[in-house]
Design a protein around this motif. Structure first.
Motif, mmCIF file in Angstrom:
data_model
loop_
_atom_site.group_PDB
_atom_site.id
_atom_site.type_symbol
_atom_site.label_atom_id
_atom_site.label_comp_id
_atom_site.label_asym_id
_atom_site.label_seq_id
_atom_site.Cartn_x
_atom_site.Cartn_y
_atom_site.Cartn_z
ATOM 1 N N ALA A 176 -2.787 -18.150 -3.383
ATOM 2 C CA ALA A 176 -3.107 -16.721 -3.470
ATOM 3 C C ALA A 176 -2.261 -16.005 -4.511
ATOM 4 O O ALA A 176 -2.736 -15.047 -5.138
ATOM 5 C CB ALA A 176 -2.925 -16.070 -2.102
ATOM 6 N N ASP A 180 -5.189 -14.428 -6.579
ATOM 7 C CA ASP A 180 -5.397 -12.993 -6.312
ATOM 8 C C ASP A 180 -5.135 -12.157 -7.559
ATOM 9 O O ASP A 180 -5.844 -11.177 -7.827
ATOM 10 C CB ASP A 180 -4.489 -12.531 -5.173
ATOM 11 N N TRP A 189 0.207 -7.057 -5.301
ATOM 12 C CA TRP A 189 0.775 -7.834 -4.209
ATOM 13 C C TRP A 189 -0.337 -8.749 -3.702
ATOM 14 O O TRP A 189 -1.445 -8.288 -3.422
ATOM 15 C CB TRP A 189 1.246 -6.942 -3.071
ATOM 16 N N SER A 190 -0.046 -10.022 -3.609
ATOM 17 C CA SER A 190 -1.036 -10.954 -3.074
ATOM 18 C C SER A 190 -1.180 -10.746 -1.569
ATOM 19 O O SER A 190 -0.386 -10.043 -0.943
ATOM 20 C CB SER A 190 -0.606 -12.407 -3.341
ATOM 21 N N GLN A 191 -2.186 -11.352 -1.011
ATOM 22 C CA GLN A 191 -2.254 -11.437 0.437
ATOM 23 C C GLN A 191 -1.129 -12.337 0.940
ATOM 24 O O GLN A 191 -0.544 -13.106 0.175
ATOM 25 C CB GLN A 191 -3.606 -12.024 0.860
ATOM 26 N N ILE A 192 -0.794 -12.209 2.211
ATOM 27 C CA ILE A 192 0.160 -13.152 2.803
ATOM 28 C C ILE A 192 -0.529 -14.507 2.886
ATOM 29 O O ILE A 192 -1.644 -14.616 3.402
ATOM 30 C CB ILE A 192 0.613 -12.667 4.185
ATOM 31 N N TYR A 193 0.115 -15.527 2.357
ATOM 32 C CA TYR A 193 -0.555 -16.822 2.253
ATOM 33 C C TYR A 193 0.352 -17.980 2.676
ATOM 34 O O TYR A 193 1.580 -17.871 2.661
ATOM 35 C CB TYR A 193 -1.063 -17.041 0.822
ATOM 36 N N ILE A 204 4.568 -13.619 0.593
ATOM 37 C CA ILE A 204 3.749 -12.649 -0.122
ATOM 38 C C ILE A 204 4.334 -12.529 -1.520
ATOM 39 O O ILE A 204 5.554 -12.542 -1.692
ATOM 40 C CB ILE A 204 3.720 -11.290 0.607
ATOM 41 N N GLU A 249 1.161 -5.020 9.522
ATOM 42 C CA GLU A 249 0.017 -4.694 8.682
ATOM 43 C C GLU A 249 -0.931 -3.760 9.429
ATOM 44 O O GLU A 249 -0.903 -3.698 10.667
ATOM 45 C CB GLU A 249 -0.736 -5.970 8.297
ATOM 46 N N SER A 251 -3.823 -4.255 10.140
ATOM 47 C CA SER A 251 -4.622 -5.071 11.054
ATOM 48 C C SER A 251 -3.925 -5.293 12.390
ATOM 49 O O SER A 251 -4.548 -5.740 13.352
ATOM 50 C CB SER A 251 -4.915 -6.429 10.416
#
Length: 275
Positions: A176, A180, A189-193, A204, A249, A251
Motif C-alpha cells: 500500500a 496508494d 498517507w497510505s492506508q494501514i497495511y 502506515i 479511525e 471506522s
C-alpha cells in the motif's frame, strides 16, 4: 361539635401541656436545621460542579498535550520526505545509487523517530532502512542483479551492511505504501497495511510519488510509522496514573493505544484489527 368549641379545647390543651420555652425554641431550632440543610445541599452541589469542572479542564489539558505530541510525531514523516525530495531536486541525492541512498536513509534514522525510510522504482528495485522494536537498524535491498529478492542486512555504526540475515521474495510495488501513492498521484498517507514480507507487522506510510520532467512515474519514497512503535511513543506521554490514550479511525478500529496489548491480532498470518 361546634368549631369554636373544638379550637378552644385545642388551645387549652396546648397551653396546659406545651411550655413557653418549647414554643420559643422549637421554631428557632427548625429554622437553624433548615438553614444548615440548605447550605449543606448548596455546598454539595457546588462541590460536585467544581469537581466536574476540574475534571473537564484536566481532560482538555491532556487532550491538547496529546494533540501537540501527535502533531509533531505525525509531521515528521512528511518532513523527511520533503527533505529527501529537495535533496533529489538539488542533485544531492541519487536514489538509483543504492549504496549511498541506503547510508543516507540510515543516517536519517539516527535523527528521526520513525520505523522505516525507503524508496522503490517502477522496476521493483528497492532500498530501505528499517528500525526494529529493539532499536536495531536493518538495511533492505532489492537490486537489479537479483530482481524480486529482498536481501536483509544488519548494519554497523556507520550504516554499512555487515551480515546478510535473510533472503525472501518481495515486490514493493504490491504494498500500500507504493500502490496508494501511485493511484493518488500525489503525496498521501497510505492506508494501514500489513507487510508483505513480515505479516506480523502493520504500519502506515507517508508516501511521495516521484515523476520525471515528462511527468512519467519514476518511483515512490516513503516513511513508515509502525503501529507497535506508535504504541511505545504513546506510552511516553504522561496522562496521570490511570489515563490511557487511544488513536481511533472513524471506522472505530484502533490505530494505536498506550495499553500494553497490540491493537490487532495475527492468526495464520492474517491480521484482525481490534475495534
Amino acid at each position: 361539635m361546634n368549631h369554636n368549641v373544638f379550637w378552644r379545647r385545642l388551645l387549652n390543651y396546648l397551653y396546659s401541656h406545651v411550655s413557653l420555652r418549647n414554643v420559643l425554641i422549637v421554631p428557632f431550632v427548625c429554622q437553624i436545621c433548615g438553614t444548615v440543610g440548605l447550605v449543606g445541599y448548596l455546598s454539595f452541589i457546588n462541590g460536585q460542579k467544581a469537581v466536574n469542572d476540574l475534571v473537564i479542564r484536566l481532560q482538555n489539558e491532556i487532550s491538547h498535550q496529546v494533540d501537540h505530541h501527535l502533531d509533531t510525531y505525525l509531521n515528521t514523516p512528511k518532513q523527511i520526505n520533503q527533505i529527501n525530495v529537495d535533496a533529489i531536486n538539488l542533485g544531492m541525492l541519487n536514489l538509483e545509487d543504492f549504496q549511498t541512498s541506503g547510508k543516507y536513509f540510515w543516517k536519517q534514522m539516527q535523527v528521526f523517530n520513525v520505523g522505516y525510510i525507503n524508496y522503490a522504482n517502477t522496476k521493483g528495485e528497492f532500498i530501505g532502512v528499517e528500525r526494529l522494536n529493539n532499536g536495531k537498524v536493518l538495511l533492505n535491498e532489492v537490486s537489479a542483479k537479483n530482481p524480486g529478492k529482498l536481501y536483509v542486512y544488519t548494519t554497523d555504526n556507520e550504516g554499512n551492511p555487515t551480515k546478510l540475515t535473510t533472503v525472501k521474495n518481495y515486490d514493493p510495488r504490491l504494498e500500500a505504501w507504493y500502490a496508494d501513492a501511485v493511484k493518488a498521484g500525489k503525496p498521501i498517507w497510505s492506508q494501514i497495511y500489513q507487510w508483505e514480507d513480515k505479516p506480523e507487522i502493520l504500519s502506515i506510510s507517508s508516501s511521495y510519488p516521484l515523476y520525471d520532467q515528462n511527468k512519467q512515474l519514476v518511483g515512490v519514497i516513503g516513511v513508515d510509522l509502525i503501529l507497535s512503535q506508535i504504541k511505545d511513543f504513546l506510552q511516553e506521554i504522561e496522562v496521570g496514573r490511570t489515563g490511557k490514550i487511544f488513536i481511533i479511525e472513524p471506522s472505530g478500529l484502533i490505530v494505536a493505544s498506550s495499553n500494553e496489548e497490540q491493537p490487532y491480532t495475527v492468526i495464520n498470518k492474517q491480521v484482525k484489527r481490534l475495534s
